[in-house]
Design a protein around this motif. Sequence first.
Motif, short mmCIF file in Angstrom:
data_model
loop_
_atom_site.label_atom_id
_atom_site.label_comp_id
_atom_site.label_asym_id
_atom_site.label_seq_id
_atom_site.Cartn_x
_atom_site.Cartn_y
_atom_site.Cartn_z
N SER A 39 -5.14 37.84 53.26
CA SER A 39 -4.76 37.23 54.53
C SER A 39 -4.22 35.83 54.36
N ALA A 40 -4.13 35.36 53.10
CA ALA A 40 -3.67 34.01 52.85
C ALA A 40 -2.18 33.89 53.16
N PRO A 41 -1.71 32.66 53.48
CA PRO A 41 -0.30 32.46 53.81
C PRO A 41 0.58 32.63 52.60
N ALA A 42 1.85 32.86 52.84
CA ALA A 42 2.82 32.99 51.74
C ALA A 42 2.88 31.69 50.97
N ALA A 43 3.19 31.79 49.67
CA ALA A 43 3.25 30.60 48.82
C ALA A 43 4.42 29.73 49.22
N THR A 44 4.26 28.43 48.98
CA THR A 44 5.33 27.50 49.28
C THR A 44 5.49 26.53 48.13
N HIS A 45 6.67 26.00 47.95
CA HIS A 45 6.84 24.93 46.99
C HIS A 45 7.46 23.73 47.67
N ARG A 46 7.45 23.72 49.00
CA ARG A 46 7.96 22.56 49.73
C ARG A 46 7.09 22.32 50.95
N VAL A 47 6.71 21.08 51.16
CA VAL A 47 5.91 20.70 52.30
C VAL A 47 6.67 19.61 53.05
N ARG A 54 9.68 10.16 56.71
CA ARG A 54 10.58 10.90 55.85
C ARG A 54 9.94 12.17 55.32
N GLU A 55 10.77 13.07 54.85
CA GLU A 55 10.31 14.33 54.30
C GLU A 55 9.56 14.11 52.99
N MET A 56 8.52 14.91 52.82
CA MET A 56 7.75 14.89 51.58
C MET A 56 7.81 16.27 50.95
N ASN A 57 8.31 16.37 49.73
CA ASN A 57 8.42 17.64 49.03
C ASN A 57 7.41 17.72 47.90
N ALA A 58 6.82 18.88 47.72
CA ALA A 58 5.99 19.16 46.55
C ALA A 58 6.57 20.38 45.87
N THR A 59 6.78 20.27 44.57
CA THR A 59 7.44 21.35 43.85
C THR A 59 6.85 21.47 42.45
N ILE A 60 7.16 22.56 41.77
CA ILE A 60 6.77 22.73 40.38
C ILE A 60 7.77 21.96 39.52
N ILE A 106 4.77 18.11 41.30
CA ILE A 106 5.26 16.77 41.56
C ILE A 106 5.65 16.63 43.03
N ALA A 107 5.27 15.52 43.63
CA ALA A 107 5.61 15.23 45.02
C ALA A 107 6.64 14.11 45.04
N SER A 108 7.62 14.25 45.90
CA SER A 108 8.67 13.23 46.00
C SER A 108 9.12 13.08 47.44
N GLY A 109 9.64 11.91 47.75
CA GLY A 109 10.16 11.64 49.07
C GLY A 109 11.61 12.06 49.19
N ALA A 110 12.21 11.72 50.31
CA ALA A 110 13.60 12.11 50.56
C ALA A 110 14.55 11.50 49.54
N ASP A 111 14.16 10.36 48.94
CA ASP A 111 15.02 9.72 47.95
C ASP A 111 14.87 10.34 46.56
N ALA A 167 -2.04 15.91 50.47
CA ALA A 167 -1.92 17.15 51.23
C ALA A 167 -0.88 18.06 50.59
N ALA A 168 0.26 17.48 50.21
CA ALA A 168 1.33 18.28 49.62
C ALA A 168 0.90 18.87 48.28
N LEU A 169 0.29 18.03 47.43
CA LEU A 169 -0.08 18.48 46.09
C LEU A 169 -1.22 19.49 46.12
N PHE A 170 -2.28 19.18 46.85
CA PHE A 170 -3.42 20.10 46.90
C PHE A 170 -3.07 21.37 47.65
N GLY A 171 -2.20 21.26 48.67
CA GLY A 171 -1.77 22.46 49.37
C GLY A 171 -1.02 23.41 48.47
#
Length: 222
Positions: A39-47, A54-60, A106-111, A167-171
């Motif tokens: 029942s868990a949500p689909a995996a994501t690599h962007r938050v 600004r947008e915060m991205n978390a990715t592999i 790794i988490a990064s901002g819009a820049d 939140a982005a990294l642990f999520g």
Amino acid sequence: MQLIDVPLEQLSGLCHRFNPTSLFEALIRARTVSRSPDSAPAATHRVQRNSVAREMNATIASSREELRAAGDLVTRRYAWRGYMVDARTLDAPAPGERKSSAITLIASGADGEAVGTLTLGLDGPAGLLVDGVYGSELDAARAAGRRVCELTRLAVDERADSKTVLAALFGLAFLLGRVLHRATDVFIEVNPRHVAFYERALGFVVAAGQQICERVKAPSVL
């Protein structure tokens, strides 16, 4: 070495957006709510942060540049805490040993600047880094039929919104470890001063008492 079971392109097809603060709070609530893996949500690599910030991205981290940025951030932030280590050697196996499977996030901002990193270690023939000090505790979990993983190399830039980055990294670590790899137990070595935070914020419980983590030459609690 294949580090994850799902190709990145398939992971990209599964991704959807989350509010990182809400996801962080959801992880806290999950301490007392039992959920089926199905029942868990689909995996994501962007938050994405839904506020005006600004947008915060978390990715592999997959490119050499991303891995270097993650390593540089860990080295700098660990040095600030008094741990004089080189992140490039933190996860190095002993001579003759196989390196554990690990996914660097790794988490990064819009820049595009790296503002946070976290490594998810997956269990396998080489074991986990935490086995070096707490092998008996990990073996007991394995013997009980648990699927174990570990979190290492957490670092957040001092200028960043730490709650959003965490939140982005642990999520993402939760989605990769639980949804894709069906892990049941996650272990982390933390400084004794930080035990209360991990208990309060993320529902961790102490699994073993204080030892010396040789990778950073500092006391740790499992």
